[in-house]
Design an enzyme around this catalytic site. Sequence first.
Site, PDB file in Angstrom:
ATOM      1  N   ARG A   1      -0.841   4.484  -3.622  1.00  0.00           N
ATOM      2  CA  ARG A   1      -0.511   4.067  -4.985  1.00  0.00           C
ATOM      3  C   ARG A   1       0.641   3.051  -4.999  1.00  0.00           C
ATOM      4  O   ARG A   1       0.543   1.999  -5.633  1.00  0.00           O
ATOM      5  CB  ARG A   1      -0.130   5.278  -5.842  1.00  0.00           C
ATOM      6  CG  ARG A   1      -1.253   6.242  -6.145  1.00  0.00           C
ATOM      7  CD  ARG A   1      -2.455   5.595  -6.780  1.00  0.00           C
ATOM      8  NE  ARG A   1      -2.127   4.849  -7.995  1.00  0.00           N
ATOM      9  CZ  ARG A   1      -2.944   3.962  -8.564  1.00  0.00           C
ATOM     10  NH1 ARG A   1      -4.114   3.672  -8.011  1.00  0.00           N
ATOM     11  NH2 ARG A   1      -2.595   3.341  -9.681  1.00  0.00           N
TER      12      ARG A   1
ATOM     13  N   ASP B   1      -3.080   0.115   7.267  1.00  0.00           N
ATOM     14  CA  ASP B   1      -3.568   1.384   6.744  1.00  0.00           C
ATOM     15  C   ASP B   1      -4.750   1.791   7.616  1.00  0.00           C
ATOM     16  O   ASP B   1      -5.313   0.956   8.331  1.00  0.00           O
ATOM     17  CB  ASP B   1      -3.989   1.258   5.276  1.00  0.00           C
ATOM     18  CG  ASP B   1      -4.045   2.602   4.567  1.00  0.00           C
ATOM     19  OD1 ASP B   1      -3.145   2.882   3.757  1.00  0.00           O
ATOM     20  OD2 ASP B   1      -4.987   3.368   4.833  1.00  0.00           O
TER      21      ASP B   1
ATOM     22  N   LYS C   1      -1.903   3.663  13.875  1.00  0.00           N
ATOM     23  CA  LYS C   1      -1.206   4.901  13.528  1.00  0.00           C
ATOM     24  C   LYS C   1       0.274   4.838  13.894  1.00  0.00           C
ATOM     25  O   LYS C   1       1.114   5.422  13.213  1.00  0.00           O
ATOM     26  CB  LYS C   1      -1.863   6.091  14.229  1.00  0.00           C
ATOM     27  CG  LYS C   1      -3.236   6.458  13.688  1.00  0.00           C
ATOM     28  CD  LYS C   1      -3.764   7.710  14.384  1.00  0.00           C
ATOM     29  CE  LYS C   1      -5.115   8.118  13.809  1.00  0.00           C
ATOM     30  NZ  LYS C   1      -5.635   9.349  14.460  1.00  0.00           N
TER      31      LYS C   1
ATOM     32  N   SER D   1      13.628   7.961  -5.160  1.00  0.00           N
ATOM     33  CA  SER D   1      12.361   8.339  -5.804  1.00  0.00           C
ATOM     34  C   SER D   1      12.245   7.668  -7.163  1.00  0.00           C
ATOM     35  O   SER D   1      13.221   7.139  -7.709  1.00  0.00           O
ATOM     36  CB  SER D   1      12.291   9.856  -5.990  1.00  0.00           C
ATOM     37  OG  SER D   1      13.205  10.267  -6.997  1.00  0.00           O
ATOM     38  N   CYS D   2      11.052   7.717  -7.735  1.00  0.00           N
ATOM     39  CA  CYS D   2      10.848   7.141  -9.069  1.00  0.00           C
ATOM     40  C   CYS D   2      11.707   7.861 -10.099  1.00  0.00           C
ATOM     41  O   CYS D   2      12.271   7.233 -11.008  1.00  0.00           O
ATOM     42  CB  CYS D   2       9.375   7.185  -9.451  1.00  0.00           C
ATOM     43  SG  CYS D   2       8.624   8.827  -9.383  1.00  0.00           S
TER      44      CYS D   2
END
Length: 333
Positions: free
Chosen positions: A12, A34, A78, A149-150
């Site tokens: 996200r 990714d 990875k 953090s948000c």
Amino acid sequence: MTIKIGINGFGRIGRVLFRLAQLRSNIEILAINDLINVQYIAYMLKYDSIHGNFNGKIVIKNETLFVNGKKIRITNEKDPKNLMWGDLNIDVVIESTGIFLTTEDSYKHIQAGAKKVIITSPPKDNTPMFVRGVNFNEYVGQKIVSNASCTTNCLAPLAKVINDEFEIVEGLMTTVHATTATQKTVDGVSYKDWRGGRSALQNIIPSTTGAARAVGKVLPELNGKLTGIAFRIPTANVSVVDLTVRNKKIATYEDICQIIKYASNHDMKEVIGYTEDHVVSSDFNGNTLTSIFDAKAGLSLNNNFIKLVSWYDNECGYSSKVLDLSEFISTFS
């Protein structure tokens, strides 16, 4: 100066951050790492249930991704040590996998040639956290940092404004938080957090949060004065902080609102917002401010004890500040 960025983890935050970066002429995203293939990366970038379709051109040629005509290197490593960031002269790696949450783990990006790393989560060690509007001035060139953090990005600027003017004695915070990817759509196993294993679609789920305690790390004068809890709710995006504090200095609720309004137009202009409208959560979807104070939602018991309410798009607001931090730390050698 163009800042060259690589993204490790296209979840996200990685995807929202990529979209927002397209609006900044001084930022160029050159690589995405990714475990999914290039076709799926392109699909997830193009379509988004919360923020709509990508406003740009996405093309795949010979297993290579091009976005708005610019080549994006796609890898599926990875181990960050194998990412060869140095080949692209990457200035900042956005570490958004949620896995490499310490300086030691994130240092693998430095070994791979990146100049600096931003962890998009609270760290699990003493990696320094920086929140825009709060403590950017304390950055002294560290190679690995966290954007916290948000919720901390919503709470800390608001707490700073209140503390600077009225001196917070103590306080409690509740974040009513939208669903995130770690939750279950139906009841499932969650050994570490039994309630967290319950269906996100059907429940209001009490949870823990370190956001209030983290404020004490970015604002040492509030260390030990704030703590809080979270409720996870069945909405897709946008969260809200409810901060209840006891202040040392006397002030009416209206006086406090005016101080916050002033900050939103001056020192905190690109961080804090202010509204007196009759708003609800979806009104803030896509908002890149990290703390939008809702003057009509709060109240006071007396002139020392107040409740403040502030909204935040936990995806766009946070991601925009990751980009701000990228720009800021890139000005240091």
